[in-house]
Scaffold this motif. Structure first.
Motif, PDB file in Angstrom:
ATOM      1  N   ALA A 502       0.851  -1.195   0.000  1.00 35.21           N
ATOM      2  CA  ALA A 502       0.000   0.000   0.000  1.00 35.21           C
ATOM      3  C   ALA A 502       0.882   1.238   0.000  1.00 35.21           C
ATOM      4  CB  ALA A 502      -0.922   0.001   1.211  1.00 35.21           C
ATOM      5  N   ASP A 503       0.550   2.194  -0.855  1.00 33.99           N
ATOM      6  CA  ASP A 503       1.270   3.462  -0.930  1.00 33.99           C
ATOM      7  C   ASP A 503       0.235   4.578  -0.969  1.00 33.99           C
ATOM      8  OD1 ASP A 503       2.886   5.616  -1.343  1.00 33.99           O
ATOM      9  OD2 ASP A 503       3.698   4.955  -3.270  1.00 33.99           O
ATOM     10  N   ALA A 504       0.055   5.212   0.187  1.00 36.01           N
ATOM     11  CA  ALA A 504      -0.941   6.288   0.267  1.00 36.01           C
ATOM     12  C   ALA A 504      -0.421   7.597  -0.305  1.00 36.01           C
ATOM     13  CB  ALA A 504      -1.372   6.477   1.718  1.00 36.01           C
ATOM     14  N   GLY A 505       0.839   7.658  -0.623  1.00 36.76           N
ATOM     15  CA  GLY A 505       1.426   8.882  -1.150  1.00 36.76           C
ATOM     16  C   GLY A 505       2.118   9.676  -0.057  1.00 36.76           C
ATOM     17  N   PRO A 506       2.858  10.719  -0.443  1.00 38.68           N
ATOM     18  CA  PRO A 506       3.603  11.514   0.547  1.00 38.68           C
ATOM     19  C   PRO A 506       2.682  12.459   1.328  1.00 38.68           C
ATOM     20  CG  PRO A 506       3.887  12.447  -1.628  1.00 38.68           C
ATOM     21  CD  PRO A 506       3.081  11.183  -1.817  1.00 38.68           C
ATOM     22  N   ASP A 507       3.081  12.734   2.575  1.00 44.31           N
ATOM     23  CA  ASP A 507       2.375  13.768   3.333  1.00 44.31           C
ATOM     24  C   ASP A 507       2.461  15.078   2.571  1.00 44.31           C
ATOM     25  OD1 ASP A 507       1.993  11.825   5.216  1.00 44.31           O
ATOM     26  OD2 ASP A 507       3.548  12.553   6.591  1.00 44.31           O
ATOM     27  N   ARG A 508       1.439  15.912   2.720  1.00 50.95           N
ATOM     28  CA  ARG A 508       1.461  17.186   1.988  1.00 50.95           C
ATOM     29  C   ARG A 508       0.634  18.240   2.731  1.00 50.95           C
ATOM     30  NH1 ARG A 508      -1.797  14.472  -1.771  1.00 50.95           N
ATOM     31  NH2 ARG A 508      -0.215  12.861  -1.521  1.00 50.95           N
ATOM     32  N   ILE A 509       0.828  19.489   2.345  1.00 46.74           N
ATOM     33  CA  ILE A 509       0.063  20.632   2.842  1.00 46.74           C
ATOM     34  C   ILE A 509      -0.679  21.224   1.663  1.00 46.74           C
ATOM     35  CG2 ILE A 509       0.165  22.914   3.916  1.00 46.74           C
ATOM     36  CD1 ILE A 509       2.753  22.043   5.296  1.00 46.74           C
ATOM     37  N   VAL A 510      -1.982  21.412   1.822  1.00 46.21           N
ATOM     38  CA  VAL A 510      -2.790  21.987   0.750  1.00 46.21           C
ATOM     39  C   VAL A 510      -3.505  23.217   1.290  1.00 46.21           C
ATOM     40  CG1 VAL A 510      -3.111  19.760  -0.367  1.00 46.21           C
ATOM     41  CG2 VAL A 510      -4.800  20.548   1.290  1.00 46.21           C
ATOM     42  N   GLY A 511      -3.881  24.055   0.396  1.00 43.68           N
ATOM     43  CA  GLY A 511      -4.635  25.228   0.806  1.00 43.68           C
ATOM     44  C   GLY A 511      -6.010  24.837   1.308  1.00 43.68           C
ATOM     45  N   GLY A 513      -9.597  24.268   1.563  1.00 41.68           N
ATOM     46  CA  GLY A 513     -10.606  24.171   0.517  1.00 41.68           C
ATOM     47  C   GLY A 513     -10.097  23.603  -0.788  1.00 41.68           C
ATOM     48  N   SER A 514      -8.785  23.292  -0.871  1.00 41.18           N
ATOM     49  CA  SER A 514      -8.224  22.758  -2.112  1.00 41.18           C
ATOM     50  C   SER A 514      -8.435  21.243  -2.198  1.00 41.18           C
ATOM     51  CB  SER A 514      -6.733  23.069  -2.202  1.00 41.18           C
ATOM     52  OG  SER A 514      -6.517  24.463  -2.224  1.00 41.18           O
ATOM     53  N   THR A 515      -8.395  20.721  -3.423  1.00 41.51           N
ATOM     54  CA  THR A 515      -8.500  19.281  -3.681  1.00 41.51           C
ATOM     55  C   THR A 515      -7.113  18.710  -3.931  1.00 41.51           C
ATOM     56  OG1 THR A 515     -10.700  19.517  -4.622  1.00 41.51           O
ATOM     57  CG2 THR A 515      -9.486  17.536  -5.198  1.00 41.51           C
ATOM     58  N   THR A 516      -6.867  17.507  -3.443  1.00 41.34           N
ATOM     59  CA  THR A 516      -5.581  16.858  -3.661  1.00 41.34           C
ATOM     60  C   THR A 516      -5.808  15.389  -4.005  1.00 41.34           C
ATOM     61  OG1 THR A 516      -3.378  16.459  -2.738  1.00 41.34           O
ATOM     62  CG2 THR A 516      -5.232  16.180  -1.246  1.00 41.34           C
ATOM     63  N   ILE A 517      -4.811  14.772  -4.652  1.00 43.45           N
ATOM     64  CA  ILE A 517      -4.868  13.360  -5.051  1.00 43.45           C
ATOM     65  C   ILE A 517      -4.200  12.514  -3.974  1.00 43.45           C
ATOM     66  CG2 ILE A 517      -4.114  11.657  -6.748  1.00 43.45           C
ATOM     67  CD1 ILE A 517      -4.254  13.819  -8.862  1.00 43.45           C
ATOM     68  N   LEU A 518      -4.879  11.443  -3.569  1.00 45.53           N
ATOM     69  CA  LEU A 518      -4.320  10.485  -2.622  1.00 45.53           C
ATOM     70  C   LEU A 518      -3.907   9.215  -3.368  1.00 45.53           C
ATOM     71  CD1 LEU A 518      -6.817  10.684   0.381  1.00 45.53           C
ATOM     72  CD2 LEU A 518      -4.748  12.027  -0.014  1.00 45.53           C
ATOM     73  N   GLY A 519      -2.773   8.612  -2.969  1.00 44.14           N
ATOM     74  CA  GLY A 519      -2.296   7.366  -3.574  1.00 44.14           C
ATOM     75  C   GLY A 519      -0.977   7.555  -4.272  1.00 44.14           C
ATOM     76  N   GLY A 520      -0.079   6.530  -4.138  1.00 47.44           N
ATOM     77  CA  GLY A 520       1.243   6.618  -4.737  1.00 47.44           C
ATOM     78  C   GLY A 520       1.534   5.456  -5.671  1.00 47.44           C
ATOM     79  N   ASN A 561      -6.305   0.985   3.094  1.00 45.96           N
ATOM     80  CA  ASN A 561      -6.348  -0.426   3.482  1.00 45.96           C
ATOM     81  C   ASN A 561      -6.499  -1.286   2.226  1.00 45.96           C
ATOM     82  OD1 ASN A 561      -6.801  -0.409   6.658  1.00 45.96           O
ATOM     83  ND2 ASN A 561      -8.004   1.264   5.779  1.00 45.96           N
ATOM     84  N   ILE A 562      -5.621  -2.314   2.073  1.00 46.50           N
ATOM     85  CA  ILE A 562      -5.663  -3.198   0.901  1.00 46.50           C
ATOM     86  C   ILE A 562      -5.760  -4.640   1.385  1.00 46.50           C
ATOM     87  CG2 ILE A 562      -4.499  -3.946  -1.217  1.00 46.50           C
ATOM     88  CD1 ILE A 562      -3.076  -1.318  -1.328  1.00 46.50           C
ATOM     89  N   CYS A 568      -4.289 -11.643   2.417  1.00 43.67           N
ATOM     90  CA  CYS A 568      -3.271 -10.770   2.989  1.00 43.67           C
ATOM     91  C   CYS A 568      -3.800  -9.338   3.064  1.00 43.67           C
ATOM     92  CB  CYS A 568      -1.998 -10.813   2.150  1.00 43.67           C
ATOM     93  SG  CYS A 568      -1.213 -12.443   2.106  1.00 43.67           S
ATOM     94  N   LYS A 569      -3.360  -8.613   4.109  1.00 43.79           N
ATOM     95  CA  LYS A 569      -3.796  -7.233   4.312  1.00 43.79           C
ATOM     96  C   LYS A 569      -2.583  -6.351   4.548  1.00 43.79           C
ATOM     97  CE  LYS A 569      -8.127  -8.667   6.580  1.00 43.79           C
ATOM     98  NZ  LYS A 569      -9.051  -8.157   5.551  1.00 43.79           N
ATOM     99  N   THR A 570      -2.724  -5.083   4.179  1.00 45.11           N
ATOM    100  CA  THR A 570      -1.682  -4.102   4.456  1.00 45.11           C
ATOM    101  C   THR A 570      -2.326  -2.730   4.535  1.00 45.11           C
ATOM    102  OG1 THR A 570       0.528  -3.322   3.828  1.00 45.11           O
ATOM    103  CG2 THR A 570      -1.076  -3.630   2.048  1.00 45.11           C
ATOM    104  N   ILE A 571      -1.596  -1.764   5.089  1.00 45.92           N
ATOM    105  CA  ILE A 571      -2.140  -0.429   5.296  1.00 45.92           C
ATOM    106  C   ILE A 571      -1.022   0.593   5.171  1.00 45.92           C
ATOM    107  CG2 ILE A 571      -1.819  -0.513   7.801  1.00 45.92           C
ATOM    108  CD1 ILE A 571      -4.460   1.026   8.068  1.00 45.92           C
ATOM    109  N   ASP A 572      -1.352   1.787   4.703  1.00 40.82           N
ATOM    110  CA  ASP A 572      -0.412   2.900   4.660  1.00 40.82           C
ATOM    111  C   ASP A 572      -1.205   4.178   4.926  1.00 40.82           C
ATOM    112  OD1 ASP A 572       2.121   4.029   4.400  1.00 40.82           O
ATOM    113  OD2 ASP A 572       1.785   4.545   2.293  1.00 40.82           O
ATOM    114  N   SER A 573      -0.522   5.207   5.384  1.00 40.46           N
ATOM    115  CA  SER A 573      -1.208   6.449   5.755  1.00 40.46           C
ATOM    116  C   SER A 573      -0.551   7.652   5.108  1.00 40.46           C
ATOM    117  CB  SER A 573      -1.214   6.615   7.276  1.00 40.46           C
ATOM    118  OG  SER A 573       0.115   6.763   7.764  1.00 40.46           O
TER     119      SER A 573
END
Length: 672
Positions: A502-511, A513-520, A561-562, A568-573
């Motif tokens: 599982a790759d949730a993507g890098p931590d980030r700061i958004v404005g 009310g802004s939209t961002t993409i999750l997943g890596g 969560n995958i 098998c299960k795995t998780i990333d945040s």
């Protein structure tokens, strides 16, 4: 696929063999084996002869004393009242050739091996009147010889010459005619090379034995010698084969009329005057025989006779004796769906098994199969230095090496190895683990001296009875158990890793009310995976996809969560921060627009208090005012559509998390 054809070296014995039992062959000492090992120990042949032109090892040969398997594959295209059949291996494929009573010659390719059905059946020649026999030889190039005819007027010898592409090519037919006018209704044909000289043997309709002398030139016209019906032994001869023992040559024939097998012995040269020994009916087991072949099995010779009269296979066994003695006979019965047997092929070997083909008068083909035993891995090899082999079950085993197979210098050596059972060994079973999991592997045996594990890949130790492994990829571990010098057992254990990441993507700061993409990019993708994002807050697209979009109302840690089909299960945040650090509004809007909003308002989601949010037209007239954080202008003034143009806005608001006050103003374009 590795295949070999046992082209039985034509043979006859050297002058007179004294009465009594003579041993079959001296040991040619082609290789050696250790005398004793335990089951599972890797066996390595040594002292292997270096000068051979080809090698064929059989580590677990067929048991020729047993009853073979067999089957009838039914009528086959282009087969019609076959008068002769022969087969050979060329360029990794087997071919069989059938001569029909009509004179037509058919070639069949066994593209899927001798255990499969023939394919690519091709007519390759018209032949001649009343064909009586065919034989296939290789002298640097393949040649198929045929005898045919009813009497002196139309009898002849025919040669089919195959080109550089071997047996798959269409041959050229060459008629050698009726040599010296002596071919008189010829039938049965057998050919052999002695030193550098080629010979053929056939019979006339008067049962006279003819020898064809080709000299060194197989493509020339042979001279012919009529050896006659020696002592009147030949009576309705139906098949002929041969074998060489020491320097002595023998032919073996079957007589259908007298239900007998004859041995024709030439001594140490095929040009000697032969004598005939009538082996008789061999205990009344020979009944109207129509086919015979012979092979050598270590210190014993085995022959195979097909009976027309009883539709059965009879095995002949010379045990550890000379081929010049009388064999014992055993009727194995109808092992291959025989109907009315017409004739029999030579022997073929493939993947350690031995095959013979028989044609029946209903145009069907029967296969006689002596399967290789299954206790050796691998079962065979065609390398001079073969791979080590392992025998699984205790017992005494015979290993064969045949060199120069298909050549006049063919030799077979056999060595025996005694395999004893080592102390019981308990090994972990093959196992499936989830990626990044750890599992314990074990090897347990009371009398073992030590254990060693390989490879040294994600393993906590390489020595001992217990190890822990956590591989990232599927891998085969091998534990070597050491008992003593002739009992070292290697056992593989397959650890299959069920990949899941599982790759949730890098931590980030958004404005705010802004939209961002999750997943890596590191997330495992495929239909075998299911996905779920939590918590269910702020998603603008499905949260059951590996990649999605979100507009967080505040700082949130999202979890991917995958689960895969193996369980098998795995998780990333990923932490998405949306600080309240400014006022965010679009710079244009279209009432009831295609973007789905149709209204103009604050994008911020973290404003706890709106002191005022006002909009003015270009003349300064207030057209909209609210203190609701979610309040939006719909593009109307006094219930009517406001004209297209630029409008000014002012905002005075406080953030929820910091209580900081922001005052901002700006312009927005209203579009129509």
């Amino acid at each position: 696929m590795s295949k070999r054809l046992l082209l039985l070296a034509s043979s006859l014995l050297s002058f007179f063999i004294p009465a009594g039992k003579t041993h079959a062959q001296t040991d040619p000492n082609l290789f050696k084996l250790p005398d004793t090992v335990c089951n599972g120990h890797e066996i390595v042949p040594f002292n292997i002869i270096q000068t051979a032109q080809n090698y064929f090892w059989t580590f677990c040969p067929p048991n020729l004393a047993s009853t073979p398997n067999g089957n009838n594959i039914g009528p086959v295209q282009s087969v019609s009242n076959t008068r002769g059949i022969v087969m050979a291996e060329d360029d990794s494929f087997y071919y069989s050739f059938h001569i029909n009573a009509s004179g037509g010659l058919a070639r069949m390719k066994y593209a899927n091996g001798l255990n499969g059905l023939p394919s690519m059946i091709t007519g390759i020649g018209e032949g001649a009147v009343n064909p009586g026999g065919i034989y296939l030889v290789n002298n640097g190039a393949w040649h198929l010889f045929e005898v045919a005819g009813t009497d002196n007027t139309n009898s002849k010898l025919i040669r089919y010459d195959f080109g550089p592409n071997g047996l798959k090519s269409l041959p050229t037919e060459v008629s050698l005619g009726n040599i010296d006018g002596a071919l008189n209704g010829p039938h049965e044909l057998y050919m052999v090379k002695e030193d550098s000289l080629w010979y053929g043997f056939t019979f006339t309709k008067n049962e006279e034995l003819l020898r064809l002398d080709f000299g060194t030139n197989l493509t020339g016209t042979p001279t012919l010698t009529n050896l006659g019906n020696i002592d009147g032994h030949f009576d309705d001869v139906t098949s002929i084969t041969g074998i060489q023992e020491l320097d002595n040559w023998h032919l073996f024939i079957t007589n259908r009329a007298t239900n007998s097998v004859n041995r024709i012995s030439f001594g140490n040269n095929l040009t000697n005057v032969p004598f005939v020994v009538d082996l008789g009916t061999l205990g009344n087991r020979i009944k109207e025989p129509v086919g015979i072949v012979i092979t050598k099995d270590c210190d014993s010779y085995y022959g195979f006779v097909l009976n027309f009269g009883t539709a059965s296979l009879v095995t002949l066994n010379w045990e550890a004796q000379s081929i010049a003695n009388t064999p014992t006979a055993d009727n194995k019965g109808n092992v291959a769906g025989f109907t009315t047997i017409a004739n029999m092929s030579n022997i073929g070997r493939e993947n350690g098994a031995m095959y013979m083909l028989a044609t029946n008068e209903d145009n069907s083909i029967s296969k006689i199969i002596y399967p290789s035993c299954t206790n050796a891995t691998p079962a065979f090899s065609d390398l001079r230095l073969p791979p080590s082999f392992v025998i699984d079950e205790p017992g005494t085993y015979t290993v064969f090496l045949t060199i120069n197979e298909g050549l006049p210098t063919v030799q077979t050596d056999c060595e025996q190895v005694y395999v004893y059972a080592h102390t019981p060994l308990t090994i972990s079973n093959d196992t499936l683990i989830c990626q990044r999991d750890t599992i314990q592997l074990s090897a347990l045996s009371l009398d073992a001296d030590s254990f060693k594990w390989t490879p040294d890949y994600y393993i906590d130790t390489t020595m001992g009875q217990f190890v822990h492994v956590n591989p990232n990829l599927s891998v085969q571990y091998t534990v070597t158990t050491y008992y003593n010098y002739n009992c070292i057992v290697k056992t593989p254990i397959n650890v299959t890793v069920s990949k899941i990441a599982a790759d949730a993507g890098p931590d980030r700061i958004v404005g705010d009310g802004s939209t961002t993409i999750l997943g890596g990019p590191g997330t495992s993708l495929g239909t075998q995976y299911s996905y779920e994002w939590l918590p269910d807050i702020g998603f603008t697209e499905s949260r059951f996809m590996p990649i999605t979009k979100v507009r967080p109302p505040y700082d949130i840690t999202y979890y991917l969560n995958i689960t895969n089909s193996d369980g098998c299960k795995t998780i990333d945040s990923v932490l998405v921060q949306a600080p309240c650090d400014d006022i965010h509004l679009p710079n244009a809007f279209k009432p009831n627009g295609i973007d789905g909003s149709g209204k103009f308002g604050l994008l911020n989601q973290e404003l706890v208090k709106i002191n005022y949010f006002k909009i003015y037209d270009r003349w300064g007239k207030e057209v909209f005012s609210t203190t609701d954080p979610h309040g939006k202008w719909n593009g109307t003034v006094d219930g009517k559509d406001a004209p297209m143009g630029v409008y000014m806005w002012e905002v005075d608001a406080n953030c929820a998390n910091t209580q900081e006050r922001y005052r901002r103003s700006g312009n927005v374009t209203l579009l129509r």
